[in-house]
Write an enzyme that holds these catalytic residues in place. Structure first.
Site, PDB file in Angstrom:
ATOM      1  CE1 TYR A 126      47.601  61.018  27.370  1.00  0.00           C
ATOM      2  CE2 TYR A 126      46.238  59.942  28.850  1.00  0.00           C
ATOM      3  CZ  TYR A 126      46.964  59.546  28.066  1.00  0.00           C
ATOM      4  OH  TYR A 126      47.094  58.280  27.346  1.00  0.00           O
ATOM      5  CE  LYS A 137      59.837  66.874  18.580  1.00  0.00           C
ATOM      6  NZ  LYS A 137      60.614  65.704  18.249  1.00  0.00           N
ATOM      7  CG  ASP A 149      49.865  56.112  27.759  1.00  0.00           C
ATOM      8  OD1 ASP A 149      49.479  55.300  27.958  1.00  0.00           O
ATOM      9  OD2 ASP A 149      49.036  56.211  26.699  1.00  0.00           O
ATOM     10  CG  ASP A 200      52.456  50.982  27.288  1.00  0.00           C
ATOM     11  OD1 ASP A 200      51.917  51.447  28.524  1.00  0.00           O
ATOM     12  OD2 ASP A 200      51.588  50.774  26.007  1.00  0.00           O
TER      13      ASP A 200
HETATM   14  C1  IPM Z   1      47.587  54.407  30.701  1.00  0.00           C
HETATM   15  C2  IPM Z   1      46.776  53.852  29.728  1.00  0.00           C
HETATM   16  C3  IPM Z   1      45.411  54.834  30.137  1.00  0.00           C
HETATM   17  C4  IPM Z   1      45.966  56.137  29.922  1.00  0.00           C
HETATM   18  C5  IPM Z   1      44.733  54.672  29.064  1.00  0.00           C
HETATM   19  C6  IPM Z   1      43.332  53.083  29.560  1.00  0.00           C
HETATM   20  C7  IPM Z   1      43.642  55.601  29.738  1.00  0.00           C
HETATM   21  O1  IPM Z   1      47.437  53.355  29.089  1.00  0.00           O
HETATM   22  O2  IPM Z   1      47.481  53.778  32.691  1.00  0.00           O
HETATM   23  O3  IPM Z   1      48.479  54.301  30.644  1.00  0.00           O
HETATM   24  O4  IPM Z   1      47.004  56.546  28.586  1.00  0.00           O
HETATM   25  O5  IPM Z   1      46.835  56.652  30.556  1.00  0.00           O
HETATM   26 MG    MG Z   2      48.504  53.456  29.060  1.00  0.00          MG
END
Ligand code: IPM
Ligand code: MG
Length: 362
Positions: free
Chosen positions: A141, A192, A248, A252
């Site tokens: 990032y 990984k 990240d 999710d």
């Molecule tokens: C998260 C989001 C963020 C990330 C985005 C909005 C930049 O997806 O907090 O998981 O990728 O970290």
């Molecule tokens: Mg995210």
């Protein structure tokens, strides 16, 4: 002493869900004597529209002088054509980086009331309680060099850099072991290492740090397998330690185990426990303005703030119980609705949680 929270509603559904968390905060102030003041500032696309930057200096200044930060969400299609340097997401990433919020806690808990809301079978997810610990200020990032260019063949190419220093790995690993000690003494590090040197170093350093925590059982898993195991048998995990990008993605994935991404709060902390609290979901442009967004992740983020930044476990538990109580009473936003429950909008869900909180006083 009165504490101060910087409130950054952001974009999309951000303002709608933050408004509900502020109702909960007001109730804690009026009914339970909590002493907290708030001040709002712009971030993300809203800040870009008003000030030409997604991360105005005054927002950073307010966040630095405040004891804690509550954030809604940033981003949306309207700002997608913009250059990366001024995209709404830069506001969020800038905040994480400027405040050195390298510890990202993303608890994935399935409330018993929502067993039917998950897309996975109840027996796979019932009782789920995982803590994903994501490194938040390093890795791909933020790695340099990054960018786009025309290569020698006259083709466009894009490039990013996955880079971690051992000190960056060590400090997040230590937090991982300490969290494991407070839970079930198990830590699973995700990498990984079979392909990427950077995560080979990640594994090496995590093993070294592990020597300081002999009571914690450390295991390692490749990220592709971790993704599969999360949907195959998620309850094998307790604390998962991972880098910025893998965290990240996996968070999710874990969110869906809990019924909806609208349920997952997060805390992003610095070395001293100062933090920014936000739902893990995005700004949900598709449902913005419809009044149907689930405010629970934001309200639970407020509970995390009380616990981690203000050491106020009593009020944190009150908020969490009020959420459970609203779910017990059958209130469901669209994302967690199932037959036999009562479908409500954002504001009604907030009202139900505030009502449960108020009742808990009697
Ligand atoms: C998260 C989001 C963020 C990330 C985005 C909005 C930049 O997806 O907090 O998981 O990728 O970290
Ligand atoms: Mg995210």
């Amino acid at each position: 002493m009165t504490k101060k929270i910087a409130v950054l509603p952001g974009d999309g559904i951000g303002p709608e869900i933050v408004a509900e968390a502020l109702k909960v905060l007001d109730c804690l102030k009026s009914e339970f004597g909590l002493r907290i003041e708030t001040e709002q500032a712009l971030i993300g696309g809203a800040a870009y529209d008003a000030k030409g930057t997604p991360f105005p200096a005054e927002t950073l200044a307010l966040s630095k002088e405040s004891d804690s930060i509550l954030l809604g969400a940033v981003g949306g299609p309207k700002w997608e054509p913009l250059d990366y340097s001024v995209r709404p997401e830069r506001g969020l990433l800038g905040m994480r980086s400027e405040l050195d919020l390298f510890v990202n806690l993303r608890p994935a808990i399935l409330y018993p009331q929502l067993e039917d809301a998950s897309t996975l079978k109840p027996e796979v997810v019932s009782g789920l309680d995982i803590m994903i610990l994501r490194e938040l200020t390093g890795g791909i990032y933020f790695g340099q060099p990054r960018g786009r260019r025309i290569n020698g063949n006259g083709e466009r190419e894009g490039f990013n850099t996955l880079i971690y220093s051992e000190s960056e790995i060590r400090r997040i690993a230590r937090i991982g072991f300490q969290i494991a000690q407070k839970r079930s003494n198990r830590l699973c590090s995700v990498d990984k290492a079979n392909v990427l040197e950077c995560t080979e170093l990640w594994r090496e350093v995590v093993i070294e740090v592990g020597k300081e925590y002999p009571d914690v059982a450390l295991s390692h898993i490749y990220v592709d397998n971790a993704a599969m195991q999360l949907v195959r048998n998620p309850k094998q995990f307790d604390v998962m330690l991972t880098d910025n990008m893998f965290g990240d993605i996996l968070s999710d994935c874990a969110a869906m185990l809990t019924g909806s991404i609208g349920m997952l709060p997060s805390a992003s902390l610095d070395q001293n426990g100062k933090g920014m609290y936000e739902p893990i979901h995005g700004s949900a442009p598709d449902i913005t303005g419809k009044g149907i967004a689930n405010p629970i992740a934001t309200i639970l983020s407020l509970a995390m703030m009380l616990r981690y930044s203000f050491d106020d476990g009593a009020n944190a538990v009150r908020v969490e119980k009020a959420v459970l109580s609203a779910l017990d009473s059958g209130f469901r936003t669209a994302d967690i609705y199932s037959a036999g429950t009562r479908r409500v909008g954002t504001v009604e869900m907030g009202d139900a949680i505030v009502a449960a909180l108020r009742t808990s006083r009697q």
